[in-house]
Design a protein around this motif. Sequence first.
Motif, mmCIF file in Angstrom:
data_model
loop_
_atom_site.group_PDB
_atom_site.id
_atom_site.type_symbol
_atom_site.label_atom_id
_atom_site.label_comp_id
_atom_site.label_asym_id
_atom_site.label_seq_id
_atom_site.Cartn_x
_atom_site.Cartn_y
_atom_site.Cartn_z
ATOM 1 N N ILE A 129 0.848 -1.187 0.000
ATOM 2 C CA ILE A 129 0.000 0.000 0.000
ATOM 3 C C ILE A 129 0.883 1.236 0.000
ATOM 4 C CG2 ILE A 129 -1.802 -1.277 1.205
ATOM 5 C CD1 ILE A 129 -1.155 0.421 3.706
ATOM 6 N N THR A 130 0.302 2.365 -0.378
ATOM 7 C CA THR A 130 1.063 3.613 -0.420
ATOM 8 C C THR A 130 1.171 4.221 0.977
ATOM 9 O OG1 THR A 130 -0.868 5.028 -0.744
ATOM 10 C CG2 THR A 130 0.148 4.074 -2.737
ATOM 11 N N ALA A 131 2.101 5.156 1.124
ATOM 12 C CA ALA A 131 2.256 5.866 2.396
ATOM 13 C C ALA A 131 0.983 6.632 2.733
ATOM 14 C CB ALA A 131 3.450 6.809 2.322
ATOM 15 N N GLU A 132 0.321 7.167 1.711
ATOM 16 C CA GLU A 132 -0.922 7.909 1.930
ATOM 17 C C GLU A 132 -2.028 6.979 2.435
ATOM 18 O OE1 GLU A 132 0.847 8.100 -1.021
ATOM 19 O OE2 GLU A 132 1.774 10.036 -0.561
ATOM 20 N N GLN A 133 -2.121 5.790 1.849
ATOM 21 C CA GLN A 133 -3.116 4.817 2.301
ATOM 22 C C GLN A 133 -2.830 4.387 3.743
ATOM 23 O OE1 GLN A 133 -2.480 2.044 -0.963
ATOM 24 N NE2 GLN A 133 -4.610 2.357 -1.659
ATOM 25 N N GLN A 134 -1.563 4.200 4.062
ATOM 26 C CA GLN A 134 -1.195 3.816 5.421
ATOM 27 C C GLN A 134 -1.603 4.907 6.414
ATOM 28 O OE1 GLN A 134 2.709 2.083 5.958
ATOM 29 N NE2 GLN A 134 2.857 2.929 8.018
ATOM 30 N N GLN A 135 -1.335 6.152 6.093
ATOM 31 C CA GLN A 135 -1.695 7.243 6.989
ATOM 32 C C GLN A 135 -3.205 7.376 7.134
ATOM 33 O OE1 GLN A 135 0.307 8.894 9.088
ATOM 34 N NE2 GLN A 135 1.754 7.385 8.302
ATOM 35 N N GLU A 136 -3.937 7.156 6.047
ATOM 36 C CA GLU A 136 -5.401 7.233 6.117
ATOM 37 C C GLU A 136 -5.969 6.091 6.954
ATOM 38 O OE1 GLU A 136 -9.238 8.746 5.614
ATOM 39 O OE2 GLU A 136 -7.253 9.662 5.502
ATOM 40 N N LEU A 137 -5.403 4.907 6.823
ATOM 41 C CA LEU A 137 -5.826 3.790 7.660
ATOM 42 C C LEU A 137 -5.612 4.111 9.142
ATOM 43 C CD1 LEU A 137 -4.536 0.596 5.822
ATOM 44 C CD2 LEU A 137 -6.897 1.098 6.431
ATOM 45 N N ILE A 138 -4.460 4.644 9.463
ATOM 46 C CA ILE A 138 -4.148 5.008 10.850
ATOM 47 C C ILE A 138 -5.127 6.069 11.348
ATOM 48 C CG2 ILE A 138 -2.441 6.162 12.318
ATOM 49 C CD1 ILE A 138 -0.286 4.682 10.570
ATOM 50 N N ARG A 139 -5.379 7.080 10.538
ATOM 51 C CA ARG A 139 -6.299 8.145 10.943
ATOM 52 C C ARG A 139 -7.689 7.591 11.225
ATOM 53 N NH1 ARG A 139 -10.287 10.980 9.445
ATOM 54 N NH2 ARG A 139 -10.458 10.143 7.348
ATOM 55 N N GLN A 140 -8.174 6.745 10.323
ATOM 56 C CA GLN A 140 -9.523 6.204 10.506
ATOM 57 C C GLN A 140 -9.595 5.239 11.688
ATOM 58 O OE1 GLN A 140 -12.023 5.123 7.255
ATOM 59 N NE2 GLN A 140 -10.992 6.514 5.825
#
Length: 134
Positions: free
Chosen positions: A3-14
């Motif tokens: 997954i991308t870094a952006e997807q990882q950060q969005e997963l963490i945020r959610q």
Amino acid sequence: MEITAEQQQELIRQAKDAYIKAYAPYSHYPVGAATLWSSGKIFAGCNVENASYGLTVCAERNSIFQAVSQGERRLKAVAIAVPAEHFPSPCGACRQVLREFAEDCLVILVNGQGKTRLTRLKTLLPDSFGPEFL
């Protein structure tokens, strides 16, 4: 599937947003999870406890069941977050449910200090049993 870094950060945020909504009056241990699917969609869930403890649903399964009810079938990654100092870890039942939808996937563990630990489902559930064995 990476997954991308952006997807990882969005997963963490959610996942962090989800633990705020947890219903944990008995354990006082709120958990949030967010799952990323092959479609690119993310589904978040929190733990929901019950006075009859066996009826409690973990955040990971809550997230997965929501996604499956919307037609998702291929899991790419999951983030699990707690407000506590220690890192969370999915229970055995959740590991097996994750395995139903991914032979292996990224598992992101997030503590209340915002630190992350990355692992893999195959590490958490080695020599696993899956639907391909049936």
